[in-house]
Motif scaffolding. Sequence first.
Motif, PDB file in Angstrom:
ATOM      1  N   LEU A   1       6.283  -3.755 -10.824  1.00 27.89           N
ATOM      2  CA  LEU A   1       3.961  -4.109 -11.413  1.00 27.89           C
ATOM      3  C   LEU A   1       3.366  -3.341 -10.388  1.00 27.89           C
ATOM      4  CD1 LEU A   1       2.422  -6.163 -11.564  1.00 27.89           C
ATOM      5  CD2 LEU A   1       2.822  -7.348 -10.072  1.00 27.89           C
ATOM      6  N   ASP A   2       4.254  -2.233  -9.480  1.00 28.94           N
ATOM      7  CA  ASP A   2       3.060  -1.693  -8.729  1.00 28.94           C
ATOM      8  C   ASP A   2       3.129  -0.300  -9.334  1.00 28.94           C
ATOM      9  OD1 ASP A   2       5.732  -0.649  -8.054  1.00 28.94           O
ATOM     10  OD2 ASP A   2       5.874  -0.704  -6.180  1.00 28.94           O
ATOM     11  N   LYS A   3       3.941   0.195  -9.492  1.00 32.29           N
ATOM     12  CA  LYS A   3       3.891   0.796 -10.858  1.00 32.29           C
ATOM     13  C   LYS A   3       3.580   0.689 -12.070  1.00 32.29           C
ATOM     14  CE  LYS A   3       6.746   4.809 -13.154  1.00 32.29           C
ATOM     15  NZ  LYS A   3       7.798   5.534 -13.303  1.00 32.29           N
ATOM     16  N   PHE A   4       3.268  -0.208 -12.793  1.00 26.58           N
ATOM     17  CA  PHE A   4       2.725  -0.530 -13.982  1.00 26.58           C
ATOM     18  C   PHE A   4       0.858  -0.438 -13.793  1.00 26.58           C
ATOM     19  CE2 PHE A   4      -0.186  -3.558 -16.810  1.00 26.58           C
ATOM     20  CZ  PHE A   4      -0.028  -2.088 -17.986  1.00 26.58           C
TER      21      PHE A   4
ATOM     22  N   ARG B   1      -3.342   2.775 -13.969  1.00 27.86           N
ATOM     23  CA  ARG B   1      -5.173   2.381 -13.664  1.00 27.86           C
ATOM     24  C   ARG B   1      -5.734   1.484 -13.114  1.00 27.86           C
ATOM     25  NH1 ARG B   1      -3.456   7.221 -16.070  1.00 27.86           N
ATOM     26  NH2 ARG B   1      -3.338   9.203 -14.906  1.00 27.86           N
ATOM     27  N   LEU B   2      -5.633   0.556 -12.912  1.00 28.85           N
ATOM     28  CA  LEU B   2      -5.817  -1.034 -13.138  1.00 28.85           C
ATOM     29  C   LEU B   2      -6.385  -1.101 -10.419  1.00 28.85           C
ATOM     30  CD1 LEU B   2      -4.318  -3.879 -15.105  1.00 28.85           C
ATOM     31  CD2 LEU B   2      -6.699  -2.547 -14.991  1.00 28.85           C
ATOM     32  N   ILE B   3      -5.035  -0.320 -10.493  1.00 27.00           N
ATOM     33  CA  ILE B   3      -5.272  -0.049  -8.859  1.00 27.00           C
ATOM     34  C   ILE B   3      -5.549   1.607  -8.741  1.00 27.00           C
ATOM     35  CG2 ILE B   3      -4.272  -0.680  -6.805  1.00 27.00           C
ATOM     36  CD1 ILE B   3      -4.396  -3.467  -7.630  1.00 27.00           C
ATOM     37  N   LYS B   4      -6.010   2.623  -8.073  1.00 25.82           N
ATOM     38  CA  LYS B   4      -5.644   3.072  -7.937  1.00 25.82           C
ATOM     39  C   LYS B   4      -4.515   4.252  -7.445  1.00 25.82           C
ATOM     40  CE  LYS B   4     -10.344   4.995  -8.590  1.00 25.82           C
ATOM     41  NZ  LYS B   4      -9.914   4.812 -10.262  1.00 25.82           N
TER      42      LYS B   4
ATOM     43  N   ARG C   1      -0.463   3.009  -5.759  1.00 25.49           N
ATOM     44  CA  ARG C   1       0.630   2.084  -5.524  1.00 25.49           C
ATOM     45  C   ARG C   1       0.972   1.577  -4.318  1.00 25.49           C
ATOM     46  NH1 ARG C   1       6.447   4.155  -8.441  1.00 25.49           N
ATOM     47  NH2 ARG C   1       7.753   1.901  -7.984  1.00 25.49           N
ATOM     48  N   THR C   2       0.550   2.498  -4.154  1.00 28.37           N
ATOM     49  CA  THR C   2       0.697   1.714  -2.072  1.00 28.37           C
ATOM     50  C   THR C   2      -0.295   0.566  -2.158  1.00 28.37           C
ATOM     51  OG1 THR C   2      -0.444   3.225  -1.274  1.00 28.37           O
ATOM     52  CG2 THR C   2       2.068   3.271  -0.663  1.00 28.37           C
ATOM     53  N   LEU C   3      -1.335   0.757  -2.511  1.00 23.20           N
ATOM     54  CA  LEU C   3      -2.471  -0.193  -2.588  1.00 23.20           C
ATOM     55  C   LEU C   3      -2.819  -1.779  -3.984  1.00 23.20           C
ATOM     56  CD1 LEU C   3      -5.721  -1.457  -1.463  1.00 23.20           C
ATOM     57  CD2 LEU C   3      -6.623  -0.030  -3.756  1.00 23.20           C
TER      58      LEU C   3
ATOM     59  N   SER D   1       7.893  -5.322  -6.690  1.00 23.14           N
ATOM     60  CA  SER D   1       9.203  -5.709  -7.304  1.00 23.14           C
ATOM     61  C   SER D   1       9.347  -6.116  -8.318  1.00 23.14           C
ATOM     62  CB  SER D   1       9.807  -5.232  -6.529  1.00 23.14           C
ATOM     63  OG  SER D   1      10.823  -6.278  -5.403  1.00 23.14           O
ATOM     64  N   SER D   2       7.995  -6.687  -8.945  1.00 22.53           N
ATOM     65  CA  SER D   2       8.611  -7.962 -10.026  1.00 22.53           C
ATOM     66  C   SER D   2       8.311  -7.011 -10.847  1.00 22.53           C
ATOM     67  CB  SER D   2       7.088  -8.854 -10.676  1.00 22.53           C
ATOM     68  OG  SER D   2       7.059  -9.334  -8.796  1.00 22.53           O
ATOM     69  N   THR D   3       9.119  -7.455 -12.224  1.00 19.92           N
ATOM     70  CA  THR D   3       9.448  -6.531 -13.885  1.00 19.92           C
ATOM     71  C   THR D   3       7.820  -6.949 -14.418  1.00 19.92           C
ATOM     72  OG1 THR D   3      11.676  -6.525 -13.116  1.00 19.92           O
ATOM     73  CG2 THR D   3      10.801  -6.345 -15.519  1.00 19.92           C
TER      74      THR D   3
END
Length: 86
Positions: free
Chosen positions: A3-6, A11-14, A16-18, A38-40
């Motif tokens: 999820l964080d990578k997607f 570019r929905l969230i600038k 990955r840490t955010l 970490s969700s797929t």
Amino acid sequence: MRLDKFLKISRLIKRRTLAKEVADQGRITINGNQAKASSTVAVGDELMIKFGQKLVTIEVTALRENVKKDEAETLYKVIKEEKKDE
């Protein structure tokens, strides 16, 4: 794809840490279920993201490892955007 990578690639969230922080705060659901960073994420999934006063619902239309800035919006389709009143 995580999820964080997607969220970063689309570019929905600038950053990955955010994206990870937003997910850890319980502000993202995938198909109605609470999501972790970490969700797929799969094509066809419906994501609901709470950005402050805004609630955005999107559908995942494609997954790619790398995407150019102007092509980022091809990875998802906005279903609805709502403003929350306080």
